[in-house]
Write a protein that holds these residues in place. Sequence first.
Motif, PDB file in Angstrom:
ATOM      1  N   ARG A 258       0.836  -1.201   0.000  1.00 44.58           N
ATOM      2  CA  ARG A 258       0.000   0.000   0.000  1.00 44.58           C
ATOM      3  C   ARG A 258       0.875   1.258   0.000  1.00 44.58           C
ATOM      4  O   ARG A 258       0.559   2.242  -0.664  1.00 44.58           O
ATOM      5  N   GLN A 259       1.976   1.238   0.739  1.00 43.83           N
ATOM      6  CA  GLN A 259       2.896   2.375   0.720  1.00 43.83           C
ATOM      7  C   GLN A 259       3.485   2.572  -0.673  1.00 43.83           C
ATOM      8  O   GLN A 259       3.619   3.706  -1.157  1.00 43.83           O
ATOM      9  N   MET A 260       3.810   1.481  -1.340  1.00 43.51           N
ATOM     10  CA  MET A 260       4.372   1.581  -2.690  1.00 43.51           C
ATOM     11  C   MET A 260       3.341   2.130  -3.671  1.00 43.51           C
ATOM     12  O   MET A 260       3.686   2.889  -4.589  1.00 43.51           O
ATOM     13  N   GLU A 261       2.087   1.742  -3.503  1.00 42.70           N
ATOM     14  CA  GLU A 261       1.030   2.288  -4.352  1.00 42.70           C
ATOM     15  C   GLU A 261       0.885   3.796  -4.146  1.00 42.70           C
ATOM     16  O   GLU A 261       0.733   4.558  -5.098  1.00 42.70           O
ATOM     17  N   LEU A 262       0.924   4.221  -2.884  1.00 41.88           N
ATOM     18  CA  LEU A 262       0.846   5.654  -2.602  1.00 41.88           C
ATOM     19  C   LEU A 262       2.017   6.384  -3.253  1.00 41.88           C
ATOM     20  O   LEU A 262       1.837   7.440  -3.876  1.00 41.88           O
ATOM     21  N   GLY A 263       3.211   5.813  -3.148  1.00 42.05           N
ATOM     22  CA  GLY A 263       4.369   6.440  -3.757  1.00 42.05           C
ATOM     23  C   GLY A 263       4.242   6.541  -5.267  1.00 42.05           C
ATOM     24  O   GLY A 263       4.582   7.568  -5.878  1.00 42.05           O
ATOM     25  N   ARG A 264       3.717   5.496  -5.884  1.00 44.29           N
ATOM     26  CA  ARG A 264       3.558   5.490  -7.351  1.00 44.29           C
ATOM     27  C   ARG A 264       2.588   6.576  -7.806  1.00 44.29           C
ATOM     28  O   ARG A 264       2.892   7.360  -8.714  1.00 44.29           O
ATOM     29  N   VAL A 265       1.404   6.629  -7.171  1.00 44.24           N
ATOM     30  CA  VAL A 265       0.398   7.604  -7.590  1.00 44.24           C
ATOM     31  C   VAL A 265       0.844   9.017  -7.237  1.00 44.24           C
ATOM     32  O   VAL A 265       0.623   9.963  -8.012  1.00 44.24           O
ATOM     33  N   ALA A 266       1.487   9.170  -6.080  1.00 48.91           N
ATOM     34  CA  ALA A 266       1.978  10.502  -5.706  1.00 48.91           C
ATOM     35  C   ALA A 266       3.053  10.980  -6.682  1.00 48.91           C
ATOM     36  O   ALA A 266       3.125  12.169  -7.011  1.00 48.91           O
ATOM     37  N   THR A 267       3.876  10.070  -7.188  1.00 50.84           N
ATOM     38  CA  THR A 267       4.887  10.440  -8.177  1.00 50.84           C
ATOM     39  C   THR A 267       4.225  10.881  -9.479  1.00 50.84           C
ATOM     40  O   THR A 267       4.603  11.895 -10.074  1.00 50.84           O
ATOM     41  N   GLN A 268       3.222  10.131  -9.917  1.00 52.52           N
ATOM     42  CA  GLN A 268       2.546  10.479 -11.172  1.00 52.52           C
ATOM     43  C   GLN A 268       1.826  11.817 -11.065  1.00 52.52           C
ATOM     44  O   GLN A 268       1.685  12.534 -12.062  1.00 52.52           O
ATOM     45  N   THR A 269       1.372  12.180  -9.872  1.00 56.84           N
ATOM     46  CA  THR A 269       0.701  13.472  -9.688  1.00 56.84           C
ATOM     47  C   THR A 269       1.677  14.544  -9.212  1.00 56.84           C
ATOM     48  O   THR A 269       1.262  15.656  -8.886  1.00 56.84           O
ATOM     49  N   ARG A 270       2.967  14.182  -9.169  1.00 55.52           N
ATOM     50  CA  ARG A 270       4.058  15.088  -8.829  1.00 55.52           C
ATOM     51  C   ARG A 270       3.938  15.708  -7.432  1.00 55.52           C
ATOM     52  O   ARG A 270       4.340  16.842  -7.213  1.00 55.52           O
ATOM     53  N   VAL A 271       3.407  14.942  -6.493  1.00 60.68           N
ATOM     54  CA  VAL A 271       3.481  15.326  -5.081  1.00 60.68           C
ATOM     55  C   VAL A 271       4.681  14.562  -4.522  1.00 60.68           C
ATOM     56  O   VAL A 271       4.540  13.506  -3.888  1.00 60.68           O
ATOM     57  N   LEU A 272       5.867  15.088  -4.789  1.00 57.71           N
ATOM     58  CA  LEU A 272       7.090  14.318  -4.602  1.00 57.71           C
ATOM     59  C   LEU A 272       7.446  14.110  -3.137  1.00 57.71           C
ATOM     60  O   LEU A 272       8.023  13.072  -2.789  1.00 57.71           O
ATOM     61  N   ASP A 273       7.092  15.050  -2.261  1.00 60.42           N
ATOM     62  CA  ASP A 273       7.406  14.839  -0.848  1.00 60.42           C
ATOM     63  C   ASP A 273       6.587  13.687  -0.276  1.00 60.42           C
ATOM     64  O   ASP A 273       7.082  12.892   0.530  1.00 60.42           O
ATOM     65  N   MET A 274       5.328  13.561  -0.702  1.00 62.60           N
ATOM     66  CA  MET A 274       4.502  12.440  -0.258  1.00 62.60           C
ATOM     67  C   MET A 274       5.050  11.124  -0.804  1.00 62.60           C
ATOM     68  O   MET A 274       5.116  10.118  -0.082  1.00 62.60           O
ATOM     69  N   ALA A 275       5.453  11.114  -2.067  1.00 60.67           N
ATOM     70  CA  ALA A 275       6.025   9.908  -2.664  1.00 60.67           C
ATOM     71  C   ALA A 275       7.302   9.506  -1.940  1.00 60.67           C
ATOM     72  O   ALA A 275       7.513   8.326  -1.635  1.00 60.67           O
ATOM     73  N   GLU A 276       8.160  10.481  -1.644  1.00 68.02           N
ATOM     74  CA  GLU A 276       9.411  10.170  -0.942  1.00 68.02           C
ATOM     75  C   GLU A 276       9.134   9.553   0.421  1.00 68.02           C
ATOM     76  O   GLU A 276       9.769   8.566   0.817  1.00 68.02           O
ATOM     77  N   GLY A 277       8.179  10.114   1.144  1.00 68.31           N
ATOM     78  CA  GLY A 277       7.850   9.560   2.449  1.00 68.31           C
ATOM     79  C   GLY A 277       7.372   8.118   2.353  1.00 68.31           C
ATOM     80  O   GLY A 277       7.742   7.272   3.180  1.00 68.31           O
ATOM     81  N   ALA A 278       6.551   7.832   1.356  1.00 65.32           N
ATOM     82  CA  ALA A 278       6.037   6.462   1.186  1.00 65.32           C
ATOM     83  C   ALA A 278       7.164   5.491   0.858  1.00 65.32           C
ATOM     84  O   ALA A 278       7.209   4.370   1.389  1.00 65.32           O
ATOM     85  N   TYR A 279       8.099   5.912   0.005  1.00 65.54           N
ATOM     86  CA  TYR A 279       9.198   5.020  -0.361  1.00 65.54           C
ATOM     87  C   TYR A 279      10.169   4.823   0.807  1.00 65.54           C
ATOM     88  O   TYR A 279      10.686   3.718   1.011  1.00 65.54           O
ATOM     89  N   ARG A 280      10.403   5.865   1.579  1.00 62.62           N
ATOM     90  CA  ARG A 280      11.290   5.703   2.736  1.00 62.62           C
ATOM     91  C   ARG A 280      10.664   4.774   3.775  1.00 62.62           C
ATOM     92  O   ARG A 280      11.354   3.961   4.390  1.00 62.62           O
ATOM     93  N   ARG A 281       9.356   4.890   3.972  1.00 60.11           N
ATOM     94  CA  ARG A 281       8.683   3.969   4.898  1.00 60.11           C
ATOM     95  C   ARG A 281       8.751   2.534   4.374  1.00 60.11           C
ATOM     96  O   ARG A 281       8.906   1.590   5.152  1.00 60.11           O
ATOM     97  N   SER A 282       8.650   2.362   3.062  1.00 61.07           N
ATOM     98  CA  SER A 282       8.739   1.026   2.481  1.00 61.07           C
ATOM     99  C   SER A 282      10.113   0.422   2.717  1.00 61.07           C
ATOM    100  O   SER A 282      10.240  -0.774   2.996  1.00 61.07           O
ATOM    101  N   ILE A 283      11.165   1.237   2.609  1.00 58.65           N
ATOM    102  CA  ILE A 283      12.523   0.752   2.871  1.00 58.65           C
ATOM    103  C   ILE A 283      12.669   0.339   4.330  1.00 58.65           C
ATOM    104  O   ILE A 283      13.212  -0.728   4.645  1.00 58.65           O
ATOM    105  N   MET A 284      12.166   1.173   5.231  1.00 62.52           N
ATOM    106  CA  MET A 284      12.266   0.871   6.659  1.00 62.52           C
ATOM    107  C   MET A 284      11.482  -0.396   7.011  1.00 62.52           C
ATOM    108  O   MET A 284      11.995  -1.294   7.694  1.00 62.52           O
TER     109      MET A 284
END
Length: 523
Positions: A258-284
């Motif tokens: 679900r975090q990866m999905e949020l990151g993907r859609v946030a990237t496509q809509t260019r809300v990059l800070d939200m996408a970065e947060g989702a990807y960092r949480r996925s790594i953790m």
Amino acid sequence: MLLIDSSGNLRSTIYYMLRELGVKNLLATTVNDKVLNLIQESSYDIILLGHNSSDAVTGMQLLEEARYRGYIRPTAGWIFMTSDASQEVVLHAIDSRPDDLLTRPFSIDELKARLDQLVLRKQILRPVEQSIEVGDLEGAVIACDDIPRQDPNFEYACRLKASLLIDLKRPEEAYEVLEPLFWQTQDKDIGLCMAQAMTAMHRLTDARELLNSLIEHYPLLISAYDLLAKVHEQNGALDEARETLKQATAKSPLGIPRQMELGRVATQTRVLDMAEGAYRRSIMLGRRSCYRSPEPYLRLANIRRLEMQDADKRRQIELRNDFDAILNNAEFTFPRDESLKVKTNLLKSRLCEDLGEMQQAQQLRSFAEEHNRALEQPLELEREKLVLAGDSVPILEPETDEQEAPRTGARRDQAMSDKVNRLGVKHYLAGKMSQAMRYFGLAVEYDPGNVPALLNLAQLFLEAARDTSGKRDERLRMVDRYLRLTDRLPLEPAEKLRQSQLKQYRQLPLEELPPGPLGSLLR
């Protein structure tokens, strides 16, 4: 029955509760990595799994990985036990779909009530779940119809039947099953399944309205948020999809997909800070998860690439250094992932294109192509490039044979099919009938034209019909089904002989069949 818990005192307490309830065939063990092998190799009817957040290997990890690897057999019942009743833990456990969830401490009466309810449901639905276990979804749909309306499990069986029909690409039939039932009961799970049918029928407006209503009444029904985000995306409403996923991850933050999905859609809509947060949480979260992969590193590096497009020269240098550091970290963390070399070179090539470094971009593209040719299953580079770069891609990609494969996600592979069929024979000879059926079903999933596996399934269902009086008609229908499938395939001489023998046995009354194995299974 298998009892898994890391706490010795709690494990002993539950063990003696079960003994007092009359459970005799019981194995108790601690939570550790070896438990997964135990689950895979044995046929436990009930598994009680304890979770303690402080453990090195938690019950949550085992549940999630067992579901991820396909070790949770439909015929087995899973009860998840936790002392941590926090919202994030409970909702994350629900993502892996245990049969029941118990919050500790609980009394022996409560444990008995939950076990009795689960065992009764498993007994009633056994023909359905056995068919699912061997990959015969058509047979499972037929078996659902045998659950009488007055049975307490009737609604559950209807929902299961509808879910199977959706998997079989028959959403209209699924909707017909669910629609009258939902308006009678207003059950949230039936409503969610009906929304899935609507989505598959492309009734997106109706699906959206129903999902919004479900979320309003059941704000913690996270799977409704997931489906609503997909509906929004199919409608081209990516901002709404992003906000829906944002709500879902705020309520249930522990799921990597679900975090990866949020990151993907946030990237496509260019809300990059939200996408970065989702990807960092996925790594953790991925440090101790079966979903651990280099993908969030790649997506995070791409965020840096996108940020460079609007940055000044000095900031571009900082971002490029960070871009390289993230990819180096991915390669260090996943040194054996050969496909990662392809993806990192593609992403670096895209960055060079952005900066006008065309010669370097072409060289990196050549490196990606070279590594890709060496892969056992090469990637589709153009599609991979779009995905990695976060560019707009088709909202719904055309369905492929792989996407239409059975639930286990197995690829069509004749060699693997033969290997799994041999494992089925091994388990049959060891007297493990349910495991044998499971392996033969997997063999057919890997290769629907595997004649030995189809004939072996026909034989096992015929023996089961002979040896037990319950559900004989359904089992005989399975025999006929598998024999019909072999009629459509070219047969070797030994296979023709085996088919002929089984057809002769099928013509006999069950009481006239010889006892024991009805011949040797084909390897």
